[in-house]
Design a protein around this motif. Structure first.
Motif, mmCIF file in Angstrom:
data_model
loop_
_atom_site.group_PDB
_atom_site.id
_atom_site.type_symbol
_atom_site.label_atom_id
_atom_site.label_comp_id
_atom_site.label_asym_id
_atom_site.label_seq_id
_atom_site.Cartn_x
_atom_site.Cartn_y
_atom_site.Cartn_z
ATOM 1 N N ASP A 1 30.363 9.236 10.619
ATOM 2 C CA ASP A 1 30.452 10.463 9.810
ATOM 3 C C ASP A 1 29.131 11.234 9.823
ATOM 4 O O ASP A 1 29.130 12.479 9.755
ATOM 5 C CB ASP A 1 30.818 10.101 8.361
ATOM 6 N N VAL A 2 28.017 10.532 9.896
ATOM 7 C CA VAL A 2 26.708 11.178 9.961
ATOM 8 C C VAL A 2 26.471 11.801 11.328
ATOM 9 O O VAL A 2 25.908 12.906 11.455
ATOM 10 C CB VAL A 2 25.612 10.128 9.634
ATOM 11 N N ILE A 3 26.896 11.110 12.367
ATOM 12 C CA ILE A 3 26.630 11.564 13.736
ATOM 13 C C ILE A 3 27.444 12.802 14.099
ATOM 14 O O ILE A 3 26.929 13.714 14.786
ATOM 15 C CB ILE A 3 26.924 10.418 14.733
ATOM 16 N N ARG A 4 28.677 12.896 13.639
ATOM 17 C CA ARG A 4 29.558 13.995 14.064
ATOM 18 C C ARG A 4 28.947 15.381 13.837
ATOM 19 O O ARG A 4 28.900 16.191 14.763
ATOM 20 C CB ARG A 4 30.909 13.863 13.375
ATOM 21 N N LEU B 1 25.837 16.228 13.400
ATOM 22 C CA LEU B 1 24.609 16.364 14.185
ATOM 23 C C LEU B 1 24.940 16.683 15.645
ATOM 24 O O LEU B 1 24.325 17.549 16.267
ATOM 25 C CB LEU B 1 23.785 15.073 14.113
ATOM 26 N N ALA B 2 25.930 15.975 16.184
ATOM 27 C CA ALA B 2 26.339 16.211 17.577
ATOM 28 C C ALA B 2 26.996 17.570 17.733
ATOM 29 O O ALA B 2 26.777 18.274 18.726
ATOM 30 C CB ALA B 2 27.294 15.101 18.022
ATOM 31 N N GLN B 3 27.803 17.950 16.744
ATOM 32 C CA GLN B 3 28.495 19.242 16.806
ATOM 33 C C GLN B 3 27.496 20.395 16.843
ATOM 34 O O GLN B 3 27.703 21.400 17.545
ATOM 35 C CB GLN B 3 29.434 19.377 15.595
ATOM 36 N N ALA B 4 26.409 20.230 16.103
ATOM 37 C CA ALA B 4 25.401 21.291 16.068
ATOM 38 C C ALA B 4 24.681 21.431 17.406
ATOM 39 O O ALA B 4 24.288 22.527 17.804
ATOM 40 C CB ALA B 4 24.391 20.993 14.963
ATOM 41 N N ARG B 5 24.532 20.343 18.128
ATOM 42 C CA ARG B 5 23.824 20.385 19.406
ATOM 43 C C ARG B 5 24.771 20.752 20.556
ATOM 44 O O ARG B 5 24.432 21.587 21.389
ATOM 45 C CB ARG B 5 23.187 19.017 19.705
ATOM 46 N N VAL C 1 31.224 14.524 20.890
ATOM 47 C CA VAL C 1 31.587 13.170 20.447
ATOM 48 C C VAL C 1 33.070 13.078 20.086
ATOM 49 O O VAL C 1 33.487 12.128 19.427
ATOM 50 C CB VAL C 1 30.705 12.709 19.258
ATOM 51 N N ASP C 2 33.852 14.061 20.514
ATOM 52 C CA ASP C 2 35.294 13.959 20.293
ATOM 53 C C ASP C 2 35.811 12.695 20.992
ATOM 54 O O ASP C 2 35.462 12.420 22.143
ATOM 55 C CB ASP C 2 36.018 15.187 20.861
ATOM 56 N N GLY C 3 36.621 11.951 20.318
ATOM 57 C CA GLY C 3 37.162 10.723 20.907
ATOM 58 C C GLY C 3 36.322 9.495 20.633
ATOM 59 O O GLY C 3 36.771 8.366 20.883
ATOM 60 N N VAL C 4 35.104 9.667 20.143
ATOM 61 C CA VAL C 4 34.267 8.517 19.799
ATOM 62 C C VAL C 4 34.800 7.900 18.503
ATOM 63 O O VAL C 4 35.101 8.606 17.536
ATOM 64 C CB VAL C 4 32.792 8.935 19.625
ATOM 65 N N THR C 5 34.922 6.595 18.467
ATOM 66 C CA THR C 5 35.416 5.886 17.285
ATOM 67 C C THR C 5 34.380 4.876 16.826
ATOM 68 O O THR C 5 33.371 4.629 17.496
ATOM 69 C CB THR C 5 36.729 5.144 17.592
ATOM 70 N N GLY D 1 23.170 15.874 24.552
ATOM 71 C CA GLY D 1 22.059 16.634 25.104
ATOM 72 C C GLY D 1 20.806 16.533 24.283
ATOM 73 O O GLY D 1 20.162 17.555 23.992
ATOM 74 N N ALA D 2 20.442 15.308 23.880
ATOM 75 C CA ALA D 2 19.266 15.130 23.034
ATOM 76 C C ALA D 2 18.410 13.991 23.569
ATOM 77 O O ALA D 2 18.898 13.108 24.286
ATOM 78 C CB ALA D 2 19.693 14.828 21.597
#
Length: 554
Positions: free
Chosen positions: A12-15, A17-21, A26-30, A60-61
């Motif tokens: 939930d924290v990563i989504r 952050l990844a969406q902003a970059r 991270v779609d499909g990551v579980t 991309g980080a």
């Protein structure tokens, strides 16, 4: 906070952050893609994650920069005491005492469900093990497979798999003829044939055949006489094998008769199926499987030039029969002398269009040696030249035998020290684990007598170092069971239980559940009883997976 909950928080924290970059990266990551690990040193925290290293390329980080962003977001989550970034991008997470301590109540509330999962509900498993020839008692190697196989079945079932325990009854072939001739020789008062079977059990079975047959055996023609001893003797011997296994705590769902494969035409059907698939050829008057196309070192004869079926043809028919019965995982446990058999079996699996290692798995077990007074034990009172299941159980008991046989990897040779297993001391591993369980019940009984119960639960009071270590081990149990199921290794449960028992004994020495003297009962005492009972529950659940009892008093 358990690992599953923490993994969910991490995702939930990563989504965002990844969406902003990089939107959609991270779609499909579980949560299954973001496993948590226990740091080797608790100084590094309760849990470690390599999520930043795994996902940095997708979003991309720089891994360490992404890890720092994740750590900053996690630090604001309730129940997390601190988060640190280490090395190239590892994230070390430390829970606060209250969040870590909640596990004790979670375990007690879950009871015998703690450690179970539904991750393998799509697996319909045929687990074939022991399958000793019905020509004598189960020897110590077969006993190892009885303990390991039954434990593996329990572990797979705990993860949601549908498991059928199957015993392949070898009642077809030359070994049965040798057994029958041995019985006839014992009846006639003659030495066992040169290629026959010895041991007192042969004379026992021969006498029981004599009692079971209503007529005069000596009036029969030799061939008819031998057939009586074969049919009745095999039935009696197999009855003994079943009873020995039952007393060892191992029950099979299916007893499959090899002879049925030949009598029912299953061998012909299997060959016909492979012929349709284009993998059968004729040469030198025989019928062959072109197994070299599937990794075998040579092609295999199925029907010999004299028209008799080769032994391997029965394997084809048996595997196809299992698949037609709906099993998508066929696991076979074989002794060390069958190691060279694996390649042809895997080639057979591939020839049928299946995936070796998935639809068919073969586990090879190594030798077992018994040692007493520092010397090998080689003789059995009944079997003559081998040590049997009954011999081992008679000397050390069922629990010690099952535990000793499952606590080491099956693919390594095993020396069992009989003297050690008879001791009621902490250097006896089964005693050590069972005593820890009995101690949890003893603590609970004394707590009840002094008014300490589970009416209060304040996990923030579990602050002692030994409590953090004990909770950390308890939290690992579901992961240990899941991994044992994945790699088909029950010994991982036993080694975990020994570690847990050690941590419990250390906690017991440092933390009181019952207050001293006239000291008042405080929330910490009630809460420690929850932790005590949670430990007992996990020890009990783990021992049950090994088929070993969890005594409440010792």
């Amino acid at each position: 906070m358990d690992p599953a909950a923490l993994s969910t928080v991490l995702l939930d924290v990563i989504r965002p952050l990844a969406q902003a970059r990089r939107p959609g990266s991270v779609d499909g990551v579980t949560v299954a893609d973001l496993p948590l690990d226990r740091p080797k040193s608790r100084d590094h925290g309760d849990w470690a994650s390599n999520a930043a290293l795994k996902l940095a390329g997708r979003v991309g980080a720089n891994p360490r920069e992404l890890a720092a962003e994740i750590a900053a977001a996690l630090a604001d989550i309730a129940g997390i005491a601190s988060v640190e970034v280490a090395g190239p991008g590892f994230i070390n997470i430390r829970l606060d005492a209250a969040a870590a301590g909640m596990l004790a109540k979670t375990i007690v509330d879950a009871g015998d469900r703690y450690g179970t999962a539904d991750t393998r509900t799509d697996e319909v498993v045929n687990l074939e093990f022991v399958s000793a020839n019905p020509t004598g008692p189960i020897h110590i190697g077969g006993t190892r497979w009885a303990a390991v196989g039954d434990a593996l079945a329990r572990i797979l079932q705990s993860q949601g798999a549908q498991v059928t325990r199957e015993y392949y009854f070898n009642d077809h072939g030359a070994q049965i003829d040798r057994f029958a001739r041995s019985l006839v020789a014992a009846h006639d008062g003659l030495p066992a044939p040169e290629d026959g079977y010895g041991g007192a059990y042969i004379a026992d079975i021969a006498r029981r055949v004599e009692l079971a047959y209503p007529g005069d055996l000596d009036a029969l023609e030799p061939a008819a006489k031998q057939e009586v001893f074969r049919e009745v003797g095999v039935g009696l011997m197999f009855g003994e094998i079943k009873q020995s296994l039952r007393e060892f705590g191992v029950e099979f769902d299916v007893y499959f008769h090899e002879n049925n494969l030949h009598a029912s035409g299953a061998v012909d059907r299997a060959i016909a199926r492979l012929r349709e698939l284009g993998h059968i050829f004729e040469a030198d008057g025989a019928t062959w499987l072109r197994s070299t196309e599937f990794g075998d070192d040579k092609d295999r004869v199925l029907i010999k030039s004299d028209g008799d079926a080769a032994y391997f043809s029965g394997d084809l028919a048996y595997y196809l029969d299992k698949r037609e019965r709906g099993f998508n995982r066929c696991i076979i446990m074989l002794g060390a002398d069958h190691h060279g058999y694996v390649r042809r079996m895997m080639a057979m699996c591939a020839a049928f269009g299946d995936e070796p290692g998935l639809n068919l798995q073969i586990l090879i077990g190594q030798l077992v040696n018994l040692v007493k007074d520092g010397q090998p034990v080689r003789m059995s009172k009944r079997a003559g030249t081998v040590v049997t299941l009954e011999d081992l159980v008679e000397v050390v008991g069922k629990d010690a035998a099952r535990y000793a046989l499952t606590r080491s990897s099956a693919d390594s040779n095993l020396d069992i020290d009989i003297d050690l297993l008879q001791r009621r001391t902490n250097d006896n591993p089964v005693f050590y684990v069972q005593y820890a369980h009995a101690r949890t019940h003893n603590v609970a009984r004394h707590a009840a007598d002094t008014g300490v119960d589970r009416s209060v639960f304040d996990p923030a009071t579990l602050t002692h170092d030994t409590e953090a270590l004990l909770l950390g081990a308890l939290q690992e149990f579901p992961r240990v069971v899941a991994f044992a199921a994945e790699v088909r290794e029950p010994h991982r449960i036993a080694r975990y239980l020994e570690e847990l028992a050690g941590l419990y004994h250390r906690w017991y020495d440092n933390c009181r559940v019952i207050p001293l003297g006239d000291d008042a009962i405080e929330p910490v005492h009630h809460t420690r009883l929850w932790l005590n009972d949670a430990t007992g529950q996990v020890l009990r659940n783990g021992l049950a997976l090994l088929g070993v009892s969890a005594p409440e008093r010792m």
